[in-house]
Scaffold this active site. Structure first.
Site, PDB file in Angstrom:
ATOM      1  N   ASP A  71      46.525  43.914  39.367  1.00 33.15           N
ATOM      2  CA  ASP A  71      46.413  45.208  40.054  1.00 33.15           C
ATOM      3  C   ASP A  71      47.130  46.252  39.204  1.00 33.15           C
ATOM      4  O   ASP A  71      48.275  46.039  38.789  1.00 33.15           O
ATOM      5  CB  ASP A  71      47.036  45.111  41.454  1.00 33.15           C
ATOM      6  CG  ASP A  71      46.620  46.264  42.352  1.00 33.15           C
ATOM      7  OD1 ASP A  71      46.825  47.431  41.947  1.00 33.15           O
ATOM      8  OD2 ASP A  71      46.105  45.999  43.443  1.00 33.15           O
ATOM      9  N   HIS A 128      38.412  41.574  48.070  1.00 37.06           N
ATOM     10  CA  HIS A 128      39.433  41.102  47.131  1.00 37.06           C
ATOM     11  C   HIS A 128      40.629  40.594  47.913  1.00 37.06           C
ATOM     12  O   HIS A 128      40.934  41.080  48.999  1.00 37.06           O
ATOM     13  CB  HIS A 128      39.865  42.226  46.175  1.00 37.06           C
ATOM     14  CG  HIS A 128      40.236  43.484  46.874  1.00 37.06           C
ATOM     15  ND1 HIS A 128      39.290  44.383  47.328  1.00 37.06           N
ATOM     16  CD2 HIS A 128      41.443  43.999  47.226  1.00 37.06           C
ATOM     17  CE1 HIS A 128      39.906  45.396  47.918  1.00 37.06           C
ATOM     18  NE2 HIS A 128      41.210  45.183  47.889  1.00 37.06           N
TER      19      HIS A 128
END
Ligand code: AMP
Ligand code: ZN
Length: 145
Positions: free
Chosen positions: A35, A104
């Protein structure tokens, strides 16, 4: 595969290699990458390699494949980052904080004193209410799943 990707979806663009990612693992069905706005160091995302928006739409077999990769990534994060704990987080819909509408799973290293509020105090519920909700869910699952 490309027919199962969606134009304009940022995670589909990552799958296609149209935008860069720090990919740490991939197989035929799944991809795991860092991320770029990490809550904590080691914050990783795991996605299926086709476009599906959320838990409501995702086929059961793809959820199984994604969770297998979530397990692999979590064990790697545990070995490499050695956090005090790891949360697996997955948002569905704006009300749950979903901002990218390609399903996700977040793998988030945590520490007891990191100050983030993904935990809540345990307050006993009303057992009648819990029982009624459980019955409604049991009935729904037996009709739909
Ligand atoms: P959510 O808010 O649960 O939908 O999570 C979306 C996550 O995707 C956020 O934590 C973002 O930081 C992350 N994100 C958005 N764009 C990218 C990107 N290009 N590469 C990696 N992570 C991204
Ligand atoms: Zn997508």
């Amino acid at each position: 595969m490309s027919d199962r990707l969606q134009d304009g979806c940022i995670f589909c663009m990552i799958i296609k290699g149209e935008i860069p990612s720090f990919t740490i693992y991939e197989d035929d069905a799944t991809k795991a990458f860092m991320d770029i706005n990490p809550l904590t160091p080691g914050h990783t995302l795991v996605i299926p390699k086709f476009h599906t928006a959320n838990i409501f739409e995702a086929p059961a077999d793809s959820l199984g494949q994604v969770m297998t990769t979530v397990g692999k990534v979590s064990r790697a994060v545990d070995r490499v980052i050695a956090p005090e704990g790891i949360n697996i987080l997955q948002a569905n819909g704006a009300g749950a904080g979903q901002s990218v509408f390609h399903i996700h799973f977040h793998v988030i290293p945590r520490a007891v004193d990191d100050g983030f509020t993904m935990n809540w105090p345990q307050v006993p519920g009303n057992m009648d209410d819990i029982g009624k909700t459980a019955k409604a869910l049991q009935d729904d699952i037996s009709k739909h799943e």
